[in-house]
Design a protein around this motif. Structure first.
Motif, PDB file in Angstrom:
ATOM      1  N   LEU A 175       1.422  65.205   2.636  1.00 37.48           N
ATOM      2  CA  LEU A 175       1.148  63.839   2.199  1.00 37.48           C
ATOM      3  C   LEU A 175       1.215  62.872   3.374  1.00 37.48           C
ATOM      4  O   LEU A 175       1.945  63.076   4.332  1.00 37.48           O
ATOM      5  CB  LEU A 175       2.153  63.410   1.128  1.00 37.48           C
ATOM      6  CG  LEU A 175       2.055  64.124  -0.223  1.00 37.48           C
ATOM      7  CD1 LEU A 175       3.146  63.617  -1.159  1.00 37.48           C
ATOM      8  CD2 LEU A 175       0.687  63.885  -0.857  1.00 37.48           C
ATOM      9  N   THR A 176       0.436  61.795   3.263  1.00 38.12           N
ATOM     10  CA  THR A 176       0.475  60.704   4.219  1.00 38.12           C
ATOM     11  C   THR A 176       0.959  59.447   3.503  1.00 38.12           C
ATOM     12  O   THR A 176       1.053  59.425   2.267  1.00 38.12           O
ATOM     13  CB  THR A 176      -0.920  60.439   4.790  1.00 38.12           C
ATOM     14  OG1 THR A 176      -1.786  60.041   3.712  1.00 38.12           O
ATOM     15  CG2 THR A 176      -1.486  61.680   5.467  1.00 38.12           C
ATOM     16  N   VAL A 225       0.863  58.562  -0.509  1.00 39.37           N
ATOM     17  CA  VAL A 225       2.085  58.154  -1.212  1.00 39.37           C
ATOM     18  C   VAL A 225       1.905  56.764  -1.817  1.00 39.37           C
ATOM     19  O   VAL A 225       2.343  56.497  -2.944  1.00 39.37           O
ATOM     20  CB  VAL A 225       3.299  58.186  -0.259  1.00 39.37           C
ATOM     21  CG1 VAL A 225       4.505  57.512  -0.902  1.00 39.37           C
ATOM     22  CG2 VAL A 225       3.648  59.634   0.101  1.00 39.37           C
ATOM     23  N   ALA A 226       1.257  55.860  -1.076  1.00 40.37           N
ATOM     24  CA  ALA A 226       0.995  54.520  -1.602  1.00 40.37           C
ATOM     25  C   ALA A 226       0.138  54.599  -2.859  1.00 40.37           C
ATOM     26  O   ALA A 226       0.387  53.890  -3.847  1.00 40.37           O
ATOM     27  CB  ALA A 226       0.308  53.659  -0.544  1.00 40.37           C
ATOM     28  N   LEU A 227      -0.891  55.456  -2.835  1.00 42.68           N
ATOM     29  CA  LEU A 227      -1.726  55.631  -4.025  1.00 42.68           C
ATOM     30  C   LEU A 227      -0.902  56.179  -5.182  1.00 42.68           C
ATOM     31  O   LEU A 227      -1.034  55.718  -6.328  1.00 42.68           O
ATOM     32  CB  LEU A 227      -2.875  56.587  -3.702  1.00 42.68           C
ATOM     33  CG  LEU A 227      -3.760  57.011  -4.880  1.00 42.68           C
ATOM     34  CD1 LEU A 227      -4.416  55.806  -5.528  1.00 42.68           C
ATOM     35  CD2 LEU A 227      -4.822  58.010  -4.413  1.00 42.68           C
ATOM     36  N   LEU A 228      -0.037  57.149  -4.903  1.00 41.87           N
ATOM     37  CA  LEU A 228       0.798  57.764  -5.936  1.00 41.87           C
ATOM     38  C   LEU A 228       1.744  56.737  -6.559  1.00 41.87           C
ATOM     39  O   LEU A 228       1.852  56.631  -7.792  1.00 41.87           O
ATOM     40  CB  LEU A 228       1.599  58.916  -5.334  1.00 41.87           C
ATOM     41  CG  LEU A 228       2.494  59.712  -6.279  1.00 41.87           C
ATOM     42  CD1 LEU A 228       1.673  60.389  -7.356  1.00 41.87           C
ATOM     43  CD2 LEU A 228       3.304  60.748  -5.500  1.00 41.87           C
ATOM     44  N   VAL A 269      12.151  54.719  -6.393  1.00 44.06           N
ATOM     45  CA  VAL A 269      10.758  55.149  -6.249  1.00 44.06           C
ATOM     46  C   VAL A 269      10.387  55.328  -4.775  1.00 44.06           C
ATOM     47  O   VAL A 269       9.774  56.336  -4.387  1.00 44.06           O
ATOM     48  CB  VAL A 269       9.811  54.126  -6.916  1.00 44.06           C
ATOM     49  CG1 VAL A 269       8.354  54.426  -6.554  1.00 44.06           C
ATOM     50  CG2 VAL A 269       9.985  54.154  -8.419  1.00 44.06           C
ATOM     51  N   LEU A 270      10.758  54.354  -3.941  1.00 40.71           N
ATOM     52  CA  LEU A 270      10.382  54.423  -2.530  1.00 40.71           C
ATOM     53  C   LEU A 270      11.163  55.502  -1.781  1.00 40.71           C
ATOM     54  O   LEU A 270      10.624  56.127  -0.851  1.00 40.71           O
ATOM     55  CB  LEU A 270      10.593  53.059  -1.867  1.00 40.71           C
ATOM     56  CG  LEU A 270       9.652  51.956  -2.367  1.00 40.71           C
ATOM     57  CD1 LEU A 270      10.019  50.615  -1.746  1.00 40.71           C
ATOM     58  CD2 LEU A 270       8.197  52.302  -2.051  1.00 40.71           C
ATOM     59  N   THR A 271      12.406  55.719  -2.174  1.00 44.78           N
ATOM     60  CA  THR A 271      13.174  56.803  -1.551  1.00 44.78           C
ATOM     61  C   THR A 271      12.529  58.152  -1.850  1.00 44.78           C
ATOM     62  O   THR A 271      12.446  59.032  -0.977  1.00 44.78           O
ATOM     63  CB  THR A 271      14.631  56.793  -2.042  1.00 44.78           C
ATOM     64  OG1 THR A 271      15.234  55.536  -1.702  1.00 44.78           O
ATOM     65  CG2 THR A 271      15.436  57.917  -1.404  1.00 44.78           C
ATOM     66  N   LEU A 272      12.044  58.322  -3.084  1.00 46.83           N
ATOM     67  CA  LEU A 272      11.319  59.542  -3.430  1.00 46.83           C
ATOM     68  C   LEU A 272      10.049  59.669  -2.590  1.00 46.83           C
ATOM     69  O   LEU A 272       9.723  60.756  -2.089  1.00 46.83           O
ATOM     70  CB  LEU A 272      10.960  59.536  -4.920  1.00 46.83           C
ATOM     71  CG  LEU A 272      10.141  60.731  -5.418  1.00 46.83           C
ATOM     72  CD1 LEU A 272      10.882  62.043  -5.177  1.00 46.83           C
ATOM     73  CD2 LEU A 272       9.808  60.567  -6.900  1.00 46.83           C
ATOM     74  N   GLY A 273       9.339  58.538  -2.417  1.00 45.65           N
ATOM     75  CA  GLY A 273       8.135  58.566  -1.591  1.00 45.65           C
ATOM     76  C   GLY A 273       8.430  58.957  -0.158  1.00 45.65           C
ATOM     77  O   GLY A 273       7.695  59.746   0.452  1.00 45.65           O
TER      78      GLY A 273
END
Length: 479
Positions: free
Chosen positions: A7-8, A12-15, A76-80
């Protein structure tokens, strides 16, 4: 790119953006799952600063809304970040500081004597205001980040793990698509001639703007294509969003769109302070021209629409006092919004065009066949999310009045999240902007291009094109 997941930040932003959108879409089934998101209000008293994004959660205290928003975004961001293979513990510690400092800056920008527009002074019982709207919070966040990045290097290093401005702004852009879909559907029910004129105006303006800025950057300031393309998009389309999307399409280094974005924010603030008052004095007889001009000249969504709202209030007041003409409220800013929507929609189209050009013209070896997959691989995925959320909300809202109501309920919380991500973008841009290094990269010359192009021809070409398409069109009179 993460070696573990492939992933990039783009993906991740799209997800993340798509997940947020799906939660918001549950409004269609009567479930408001995001209304607890905190939003700052324009305030004169501290107890009025915070509130939940939607009325469904009005009983929730503002401070509780803030804490829930922090916990949700951190999770959410930590998961990303974990999917990217980064150190989640370091990110968590740094993001906690980044989030609260950023939100304090953004809320400070909502202080009434900074943010209140001239038509709302009586509401807040204040004699004057800078009239910058709540987007002044972006400026404060940027300045705070610049201070940390240049005068507190030790702190900046500790925050570096959470300084991901590209990821933050890409998430914001995915979310923004839904908001624009609702606005576009709303405009469809209004004057179709204004919508058509707005579309023609932005196509003509954009084809002129982009080509000239790119030419000036290359010919007279000797910038490489890597710098000239994001700069041309940032000045020509809608600032931060366009610069980031273009940088992704041509695979520019991250520093390029970041530097362009920081300049856009500063110049947008300057335009917001000046252009509506110029329009009041010179375009009272052509109010719709003024609305189109704000959309074509001011380079951020919120800044342009805020400028249109200010011009709407100022021109209506002057028309009434000088000529006894009372125009209906909202038509001038509607022209601004319509023009801006079409400009924003153009981001995805132009990103694809640039990805194709870079693959076929600039980066293809002699004799090598160009494959569509090459264009697709470099097409920014977050732009795809932006287009899809736009289309879904456009279809939902255009079908019925009930669909429009649902759409507006959805974007209440989504807009609150979008501005939080934009605020995080500007603060972290500041933190990573070491001016000594940026000067070596050429930020002085970037600013020079911006000044020459913006004040040399973009503002005036935008005025001419707005005059060409909207001259003689008047708002309806108030009863």
């Amino acid at each position: 790119m993460s070696q573990k997941t492939g992933l990039t930040e783009d993906k991740v932003a799209l997800l993340v953006g798509a997940s947020v959108f799906i939660l918001a879409f549950c409004n269609v089934f009567g479930l408001d799952l995001l209304g607890w998101v905190v939003k700052p209000n324009i305030w004169t008293s501290l107890d009025k600063v915070l509130s939940p994004a939607t009325a469904a959660y009005k009983a929730l205290p503002g401070i509780a809304s803030l804490c829930i928003t922090y916990v949700a975004l951190t999770g959410v961001l930590t998961l990303g970040v974990k999917l990217l293979g980064a150190d989640t513990k370091e990110f968590f510690k740094a993001f906690t500081i980044v989030f609260f400092v950023t939100f304090i800056c953004y809320a400070a920008g909502h202080y009434a004597q900074i943010a209140a527009t001239p038509d709302t002074l009586k509401k807040f019982n204040i004699p004057w205001s800078l009239g910058l709207t709540g987007e002044a919070g972006f400026i404060i966040a940027l300045l705070a980040g610049i201070f940390v990045g240049n005068f507190m290097p030790g702190t900046a290093d500790k925050l570096k793990a959470a300084c991901r401005p590209e990821m933050f702004v890409k998430i914001a852009i995915v979310i923004m698509g839904s908001e624009l879909g609702v606005k576009a559907a709303d405009a469809m029910g209004l004057a179709s001639s204004i919508i058509f004129r707005g579309l023609c105006a932005i196509v003509e303006a954009y084809l002129i703007y982009w080509a000239v800025v790119y030419y000036v950057s290359r010919k007279y300031f000797k910038f490489s294509r890597e710098w000239a393309a994001p700069l041309a998009s940032g000045i020509s389309i809608c600032g931060v969003s366009a610069a980031i999307a273009t940088g992704g399409a041509i695979r520019a280094r991250p520093v390029v769109p970041i530097m362009v974005s920081s300049l856009v924010v500063v110049f947008t603030c300057v335009e917001m302070v000046i252009l509506p008052f110029v329009a009041q004095w010179w375009l009272t007889g052509e109010p719709m021209v003024a609305g189109g001009w704000m959309g074509l000249a001011v380079k951020s969504d919120g800044g342009a629409i805020a400028s249109g709202a200010i011009a709407d209030a100022l021109i209506r007041a002057k028309a009434l006092s000088d000529y006894g003409i009372k125009y209906q409220e909202g038509w001038i800013v509607m022209v601004t919004t319509t023009v801006k929507i079409f400009i924003d929609v153009f981001i995805g189209i132009w990103s694809f065009i640039l990805a194709y050009i870079w693959c076929t013209k600039f980066e293809r070896c002699p004799g090598q066949r160009m494959r569509f997959s090459e264009v697709w691989n470099r097409f920014p995925r977050f732009v795809l999310g932006y287009i899809l959320t736009f289309l879904i909300l456009l279809v939902l809202c255009a079908n019925s009045a009930e669909g429009m109501k649902l759409g507006k309920n959805m974007v209440g919380a989504l807009n609150a999240l979008r501005v939080i991500f934009f605020s995080l973008t500007f603060f972290t841009i500041g933190v990573v902007s070491n001016f000594k290094k940026l000067w070596e990269e050429g930020i002085g010359r970037l600013a020079a291009v911006y000044v020459v192009c913006l004040f040399g021809f973009i503002i005036w070409v935008g005025l001419f094109i707005s005059w060409l398409f909207f001259s003689g069109v008047k708002p309806p009179l108030a009863s």
